[in-house]
Design a protein around this motif. Structure first.
Motif, PDB file in Angstrom:
ATOM      1  N   VAL A  96       0.771  -1.189   0.029  1.00 51.81           N
ATOM      2  CA  VAL A  96      -0.048   0.028   0.120  1.00 51.81           C
ATOM      3  C   VAL A  96       0.841   1.288   0.083  1.00 51.81           C
ATOM      4  O   VAL A  96       1.718   1.406   0.655  1.00 51.81           O
ATOM      5  N   VAL A  97       0.565   2.128  -0.854  1.00 52.10           N
ATOM      6  CA  VAL A  97       1.345   3.521  -0.973  1.00 52.10           C
ATOM      7  C   VAL A  97       0.264   4.446  -0.679  1.00 52.10           C
ATOM      8  O   VAL A  97      -0.842   4.842  -1.174  1.00 52.10           O
ATOM      9  N   THR A  98       0.683   5.314   0.331  1.00 53.18           N
ATOM     10  CA  THR A  98      -0.474   6.572   0.791  1.00 53.18           C
ATOM     11  C   THR A  98       0.309   7.919  -0.027  1.00 53.18           C
ATOM     12  O   THR A  98       1.031   8.335   0.403  1.00 53.18           O
ATOM     13  N   ALA A  99      -0.584   8.109  -1.215  1.00 53.91           N
ATOM     14  CA  ALA A  99      -0.500   9.207  -1.916  1.00 53.91           C
ATOM     15  C   ALA A  99      -1.288  10.211  -1.698  1.00 53.91           C
ATOM     16  O   ALA A  99      -1.984  10.843  -2.639  1.00 53.91           O
ATOM     17  N   THR A 100      -1.598  10.509  -0.360  1.00 54.75           N
ATOM     18  CA  THR A 100      -2.715  11.275  -0.018  1.00 54.75           C
ATOM     19  C   THR A 100      -2.056  12.694   0.344  1.00 54.75           C
ATOM     20  O   THR A 100      -2.938  13.766   0.745  1.00 54.75           O
ATOM     21  N   GLY A 101      -0.783  13.124  -0.102  1.00 55.87           N
ATOM     22  CA  GLY A 101      -0.363  14.458   0.082  1.00 55.87           C
ATOM     23  C   GLY A 101       1.141  14.403   0.367  1.00 55.87           C
ATOM     24  O   GLY A 101       1.785  13.409   0.799  1.00 55.87           O
ATOM     25  N   LEU A 102       1.634  15.383   0.115  1.00 56.21           N
ATOM     26  CA  LEU A 102       3.212  15.817   0.377  1.00 56.21           C
ATOM     27  C   LEU A 102       3.335  16.669   1.336  1.00 56.21           C
ATOM     28  O   LEU A 102       2.852  17.562   1.714  1.00 56.21           O
ATOM     29  N   LYS A 103       4.573  16.524   2.083  1.00 56.92           N
ATOM     30  CA  LYS A 103       5.100  17.492   3.307  1.00 56.92           C
ATOM     31  C   LYS A 103       6.195  18.399   2.575  1.00 56.92           C
ATOM     32  O   LYS A 103       7.198  17.648   2.155  1.00 56.92           O
ATOM     33  N   LEU A 104       5.870  19.542   3.207  1.00 60.52           N
ATOM     34  CA  LEU A 104       7.096  20.468   2.538  1.00 60.52           C
ATOM     35  C   LEU A 104       8.210  20.383   3.366  1.00 60.52           C
ATOM     36  O   LEU A 104       8.158  20.538   4.762  1.00 60.52           O
ATOM     37  N   LYS A 105       9.349  20.493   2.711  1.00 55.82           N
ATOM     38  CA  LYS A 105      10.720  20.394   3.433  1.00 55.82           C
ATOM     39  C   LYS A 105      11.351  21.429   2.600  1.00 55.82           C
ATOM     40  O   LYS A 105      12.244  21.104   1.535  1.00 55.82           O
ATOM     41  N   ALA A 106      11.352  22.715   3.284  1.00 60.71           N
ATOM     42  CA  ALA A 106      12.072  23.908   2.439  1.00 60.71           C
ATOM     43  C   ALA A 106      13.677  23.570   2.132  1.00 60.71           C
ATOM     44  O   ALA A 106      14.304  23.068   2.788  1.00 60.71           O
ATOM     45  N   LEU A 107      13.849  23.586   0.854  1.00 59.23           N
ATOM     46  CA  LEU A 107      15.168  23.472   0.431  1.00 59.23           C
ATOM     47  C   LEU A 107      15.645  21.871   0.540  1.00 59.23           C
ATOM     48  O   LEU A 107      17.083  21.787   0.646  1.00 59.23           O
ATOM     49  N   GLY A 108      14.979  21.147   0.748  1.00 55.60           N
ATOM     50  CA  GLY A 108      15.242  19.873   1.130  1.00 55.60           C
ATOM     51  C   GLY A 108      16.237  19.475   2.265  1.00 55.60           C
ATOM     52  O   GLY A 108      16.677  18.494   2.382  1.00 55.60           O
ATOM     53  N   GLY A 109      16.042  20.576   3.227  1.00 56.87           N
ATOM     54  CA  GLY A 109      16.779  20.286   4.445  1.00 56.87           C
ATOM     55  C   GLY A 109      18.005  20.952   4.653  1.00 56.87           C
ATOM     56  O   GLY A 109      18.756  20.963   5.535  1.00 56.87           O
ATOM     57  N   ILE A 110      18.453  21.551   3.299  1.00 59.84           N
ATOM     58  CA  ILE A 110      19.549  22.295   3.240  1.00 59.84           C
ATOM     59  C   ILE A 110      19.821  23.411   4.081  1.00 59.84           C
ATOM     60  O   ILE A 110      18.825  24.328   4.207  1.00 59.84           O
ATOM     61  N   GLU A 111      20.859  23.534   5.196  1.00 63.09           N
ATOM     62  CA  GLU A 111      20.845  24.603   6.015  1.00 63.09           C
ATOM     63  C   GLU A 111      21.424  25.967   5.274  1.00 63.09           C
ATOM     64  O   GLU A 111      22.188  26.007   4.302  1.00 63.09           O
ATOM     65  N   VAL A 112      20.725  27.060   5.447  1.00 63.12           N
ATOM     66  CA  VAL A 112      20.857  28.315   4.884  1.00 63.12           C
ATOM     67  C   VAL A 112      21.638  29.303   5.894  1.00 63.12           C
ATOM     68  O   VAL A 112      21.068  29.608   6.936  1.00 63.12           O
ATOM     69  N   ARG A 113      22.651  29.917   5.470  1.00 64.83           N
ATOM     70  CA  ARG A 113      23.399  31.041   6.374  1.00 64.83           C
ATOM     71  C   ARG A 113      23.427  32.236   5.741  1.00 64.83           C
ATOM     72  O   ARG A 113      23.902  32.251   4.416  1.00 64.83           O
ATOM     73  N   ILE A 114      23.381  33.512   6.383  1.00 63.72           N
ATOM     74  CA  ILE A 114      23.393  34.647   5.707  1.00 63.72           C
ATOM     75  C   ILE A 114      24.453  35.559   6.762  1.00 63.72           C
ATOM     76  O   ILE A 114      24.328  35.624   8.072  1.00 63.72           O
ATOM     77  N   ASP A 115      25.787  35.882   6.356  1.00 65.60           N
ATOM     78  CA  ASP A 115      26.493  36.266   6.848  1.00 65.60           C
ATOM     79  C   ASP A 115      27.246  35.672   7.964  1.00 65.60           C
ATOM     80  O   ASP A 115      27.440  36.027   8.958  1.00 65.60           O
ATOM     81  N   GLY A 116      26.997  34.103   7.769  1.00 66.15           N
ATOM     82  CA  GLY A 116      27.437  33.157   9.012  1.00 66.15           C
ATOM     83  C   GLY A 116      26.475  32.822   9.703  1.00 66.15           C
ATOM     84  O   GLY A 116      26.436  31.920  10.700  1.00 66.15           O
ATOM     85  N   VAL A 117      25.208  33.650   9.863  1.00 61.58           N
ATOM     86  CA  VAL A 117      24.287  33.518  10.629  1.00 61.58           C
ATOM     87  C   VAL A 117      23.170  32.573  10.034  1.00 61.58           C
ATOM     88  O   VAL A 117      22.609  32.795   8.837  1.00 61.58           O
ATOM     89  N   PRO A 118      22.653  31.443  10.831  1.00 59.28           N
ATOM     90  CA  PRO A 118      21.648  30.379  10.471  1.00 59.28           C
ATOM     91  C   PRO A 118      20.477  31.207   9.967  1.00 59.28           C
ATOM     92  O   PRO A 118      20.159  32.108  10.775  1.00 59.28           O
ATOM     93  N   TYR A 119      19.801  30.988   8.657  1.00 57.76           N
ATOM     94  CA  TYR A 119      18.524  31.637   8.267  1.00 57.76           C
ATOM     95  C   TYR A 119      17.407  30.449   8.266  1.00 57.76           C
ATOM     96  O   TYR A 119      17.756  29.440   7.316  1.00 57.76           O
ATOM     97  N   HIS A 120      16.394  30.647   8.925  1.00 54.80           N
ATOM     98  CA  HIS A 120      15.305  29.708   8.633  1.00 54.80           C
ATOM     99  C   HIS A 120      14.213  30.170   7.934  1.00 54.80           C
ATOM    100  O   HIS A 120      13.428  31.143   8.288  1.00 54.80           O
ATOM    101  N   PRO A 121      13.970  29.843   6.761  1.00 53.76           N
ATOM    102  CA  PRO A 121      12.913  30.222   5.914  1.00 53.76           C
ATOM    103  C   PRO A 121      11.543  30.173   6.251  1.00 53.76           C
ATOM    104  O   PRO A 121      10.914  31.261   6.129  1.00 53.76           O
ATOM    105  N   GLY A 122      11.256  29.221   6.979  1.00 51.54           N
ATOM    106  CA  GLY A 122       9.966  29.158   7.602  1.00 51.54           C
ATOM    107  C   GLY A 122       9.335  30.447   8.448  1.00 51.54           C
ATOM    108  O   GLY A 122       8.134  30.692   8.735  1.00 51.54           O
ATOM    109  N   GLU A 123      10.555  31.070   9.211  1.00 50.52           N
ATOM    110  CA  GLU A 123      10.168  32.056  10.161  1.00 50.52           C
ATOM    111  C   GLU A 123      10.196  33.362   9.423  1.00 50.52           C
ATOM    112  O   GLU A 123       9.954  34.458  10.004  1.00 50.52           O
ATOM    113  N   HIS A 124      10.209  33.494   7.872  1.00 47.92           N
ATOM    114  CA  HIS A 124      10.517  34.823   7.215  1.00 47.92           C
ATOM    115  C   HIS A 124       9.198  34.822   6.100  1.00 47.92           C
ATOM    116  O   HIS A 124       9.565  35.307   5.447  1.00 47.92           O
ATOM    117  N   MET A 125       8.439  34.044   6.459  1.00 44.33           N
ATOM    118  CA  MET A 125       7.275  33.856   5.000  1.00 44.33           C
ATOM    119  C   MET A 125       5.792  34.475   5.617  1.00 44.33           C
ATOM    120  O   MET A 125       5.647  34.334   6.667  1.00 44.33           O
TER     121      MET A 125
END
Length: 266
Positions: free
Chosen positions: A237-266
């Motif tokens: 059985v394959v549950t194809a009832t929806g996909l879960k968003l994982k921004a940037l595939g889980g890649i960490e983003v840093r701006i000027d060396g400071v971690p940036y979390h996209p979900g907190e800026h939308m």
């Protein structure tokens, strides 16, 4: 993962993306397991960000509330795909090529429209306009067509419903009961689902796939029981009832060396 060059076969693992003050980006990578330093880029495109459906192998009784993920081959097995959206419509014909049978179980029907996977407009445009303008014109024409279908569906819902169901009937050629393809709502009350190259309908006509409408009562060993009393035999059985968003595939983003979390800026 990304390939460092179009002609280079070694694969680079991307750990994070750093944004420099000047606006460019730096990407620290590892190539074939060895640190390879930074890849500079003015623009970074990350085509990643969704998790895959859950696969359940019904060799034993499964608790419907328990999340079970297993590795199971589909070759020669009876596969049940739960869902009727883009994920299910894409999975069913792909899995039907190796599986014994594939059943798409939906709670209610949705509108399906077969479209070619290769844009038929672009080759025509290539003969009459410069190559550099083909993509822009083809894109604009497709936007106009999509917009027309939407507007027509909202203005003439009965006519568009008749047309869409007529196209599905022509694709099925009597290979399935139309009641599984007749939604309870008008076109574009909910999103219309595209069937690439009509591949879902081809597998249904070949007897390799089927569509069933109903609600699940319980998971059982070797299948699923619906509230109607019908039982669908399934090994996987394959549950194809929806996909879960994982921004940037889980890649960490840093701006000027400071971690940036996209979900907190939308």
């Amino acid at each position: 993962e990304l390939k460092t060059k179009p002609t280079q076969q070694s694969v680079a693992k991307l750990r994070e993306i750093g944004i420099a003050p000047a606006g460019g980006t730096t990407i620290p990578v590892e190539v074939d397991g060895d640190p390879a330093g930074l890849l500079p880029a003015r623009i970074s495109v990350v085509p990643a960000g969704v998790t895959l459906p859950v696969t359940i192998e019904l060799a034993v009784d499964v608790d419907v509330d328990e999340e079970v993920t297993v590795s199971a081959t589909r070759a020669g097995k009876r596969v049940l795909v739960i869902g009727s959206g883009a994920t299910a419509v894409t999975l069913v014909p792909a899995m039907a090529q190796a599986a014994a049978t594939v059943t798409m179980l939906q709670r209610s029907p949705g509108y399906l429209l077969s479209m070619p996977s290769i844009d038929p407009v672009a080759p025509v445009l290539e003969r009459i306009v410069p190559a550099r303008r083909v993509f822009a014109l083809a894109r604009r024409l497709n936007i106009v067509l999509t917009d027309f279908v939407y507007r027509a569906s909202r203005r003439w819902p009965v006519l568009m419903r008749r047309m869409l169901l007529g196209l599905v009937r022509a694709q099925l050629k009597g290979g399935a009961d139309m009641r599984h393809f007749e939604p309870r709502y008008q076109p574009w009350d909910q999103r219309l689902c595209i069937v690439s190259d009509g591949d879902l309908f081809k597998q249904i006509r070949a007897g390799k796939a089927q569509v069933v409408t109903g609600e699940i009562e319980a998971f059982e060993a070797g299948g699923v029981r619906l509230r109607s009393g019908q039982r669908i035999a399934a090994d996987v059985v394959v549950t194809a009832t929806g996909l879960k968003l994982k921004a940037l595939g889980g890649i960490e983003v840093r701006i000027d060396g400071v971690p940036y979390h996209p979900g907190e800026h939308m």
